[in-house]
Design an enzyme around this catalytic site. Sequence first.
Site, PDB file in Angstrom:
ATOM      1  N   GLN A 105       0.828  -1.199   0.000  1.00  0.00           N
ATOM      2  CA  GLN A 105       0.000   0.000   0.000  1.00  0.00           C
ATOM      3  C   GLN A 105       0.859   1.245   0.000  1.00  0.00           C
ATOM      4  O   GLN A 105       1.874   1.326   0.682  1.00  0.00           O
ATOM      5  CB  GLN A 105      -0.919  -0.015   1.225  1.00  0.00           C
TER       6      GLN A 105
ATOM      7  N   SER B 173       4.366  -6.105   2.898  1.00  0.00           N
ATOM      8  CA  SER B 173       3.056  -6.028   3.539  1.00  0.00           C
ATOM      9  C   SER B 173       1.988  -6.659   2.644  1.00  0.00           C
ATOM     10  O   SER B 173       2.021  -7.859   2.375  1.00  0.00           O
ATOM     11  CB  SER B 173       2.739  -4.572   3.895  1.00  0.00           C
ATOM     12  N   LEU B 174       1.046  -5.868   2.149  1.00  0.00           N
ATOM     13  CA  LEU B 174       0.043  -6.361   1.206  1.00  0.00           C
ATOM     14  C   LEU B 174       0.678  -7.161   0.078  1.00  0.00           C
ATOM     15  O   LEU B 174       0.120  -8.157  -0.395  1.00  0.00           O
ATOM     16  CB  LEU B 174      -0.726  -5.165   0.641  1.00  0.00           C
TER      17      LEU B 174
ATOM     18  N   ARG C  96      -9.168  -7.834   4.206  1.00  0.00           N
ATOM     19  CA  ARG C  96      -8.036  -7.358   5.014  1.00  0.00           C
ATOM     20  C   ARG C  96      -8.077  -5.839   5.155  1.00  0.00           C
ATOM     21  O   ARG C  96      -7.884  -5.288   6.243  1.00  0.00           O
ATOM     22  CB  ARG C  96      -6.723  -7.804   4.369  1.00  0.00           C
TER      23      ARG C  96
ATOM     24  N   HIS D  80       0.448  -2.675  11.159  1.00  0.00           N
ATOM     25  CA  HIS D  80       1.603  -3.450  11.644  1.00  0.00           C
ATOM     26  C   HIS D  80       2.033  -3.092  13.065  1.00  0.00           C
ATOM     27  O   HIS D  80       3.213  -2.908  13.348  1.00  0.00           O
ATOM     28  CB  HIS D  80       2.784  -3.327  10.659  1.00  0.00           C
TER      29      HIS D  80
ATOM     30  N   GLN E 157       1.703 -11.283  10.397  1.00  0.00           N
ATOM     31  CA  GLN E 157       2.107 -10.104   9.628  1.00  0.00           C
ATOM     32  C   GLN E 157       1.264  -8.877   9.964  1.00  0.00           C
ATOM     33  O   GLN E 157       1.752  -7.747   9.940  1.00  0.00           O
ATOM     34  CB  GLN E 157       1.995 -10.433   8.129  1.00  0.00           C
TER      35      GLN E 157
END
Length: 313
Positions: A10, A91-92, A116, A201, A250
């Site tokens: 992102q 991440s994503l 998500r 996170h 994560q």
Amino acid sequence: MTYALVFPGQGSQFVGMGKDLVQWSQEARDTFAQADEALGFDLGRLCFEGPEEDLRLTENTQPAILTASVAAWRALGKKKDLAPAFVAGHSLGEYSALVAAGCMAFTDAVKAVRERGRAMQAAVPPGEGAMAALLGMDRDQIINICDTVSTDTIVVAAANYNAPGQIVIAGHRGGVLAAIDAYKERGGKRAVELPVSAPFHCVLMEPAARRMKEVLADIRIDSPNTVLINNAEAAAVRDAAQVVPSLVRQVTSPVLWEDSVKKMVEGGVKIFFELGPGKVLAGLIKRIDRQPTALSFGSPGDLASVTQCLEGG
């Protein structure tokens, strides 16, 4: 030649992403069509035309970046026989990497990241969380600042170890602002509050982690066909049983991107190909280690340089 495929997260989105790929590649067109059908709305139009404020909504951004990234991977794979030694995503982007590694069907992944995004947004009320990039300090200093500022009721922690001297923190807004003040008092020169809708996170995302455990339990997961380096531990994922626990961790764990890149370099990677919108990861990789080559492929115009590199030119 040993190379890795890496996928952005992102923040890499922009209006128009994927449009030229769709005009150029049947594989890219099919990918966007599959996403539209899976999600029940015209994601392609949102990516190609905006409006930007809708594209920036987390529940839209996540499936949009995933779709543009998988479209790039499929389009390039049609032109070149891709056989990476490693895959990884920021991440994503780890979901894109899982699709590329054969762990997860694309249609399952795009629906999962839509959920998500919703779960992450819902975990913390708007305005209560924040994230900021603190530049020019090492991780021990940043961790110490976060520990000093945090209390029983205020959370602030490192969220992304992106590259040497580039660490993102996340938590309650008041804690993040206090950490920025402490950073400046210790000689920090540049802190940038990020335009995000939630503090990703960190432990404030625990409700989202629980939701993703439920979502992922209903998805078929296969073992990767290449080595995937995960975000939560910068560790190799080789078995299907490792995938869901890793994705759940994560959500609340910092993204160990610097460590992940170093792990792949230690594994012999000489070239990184970033597949998807933007060139953020290629830039970070060059800051982490100047030895490997880092190239981006997100549009047809990038094909020549990628081809030359793959063919050893």
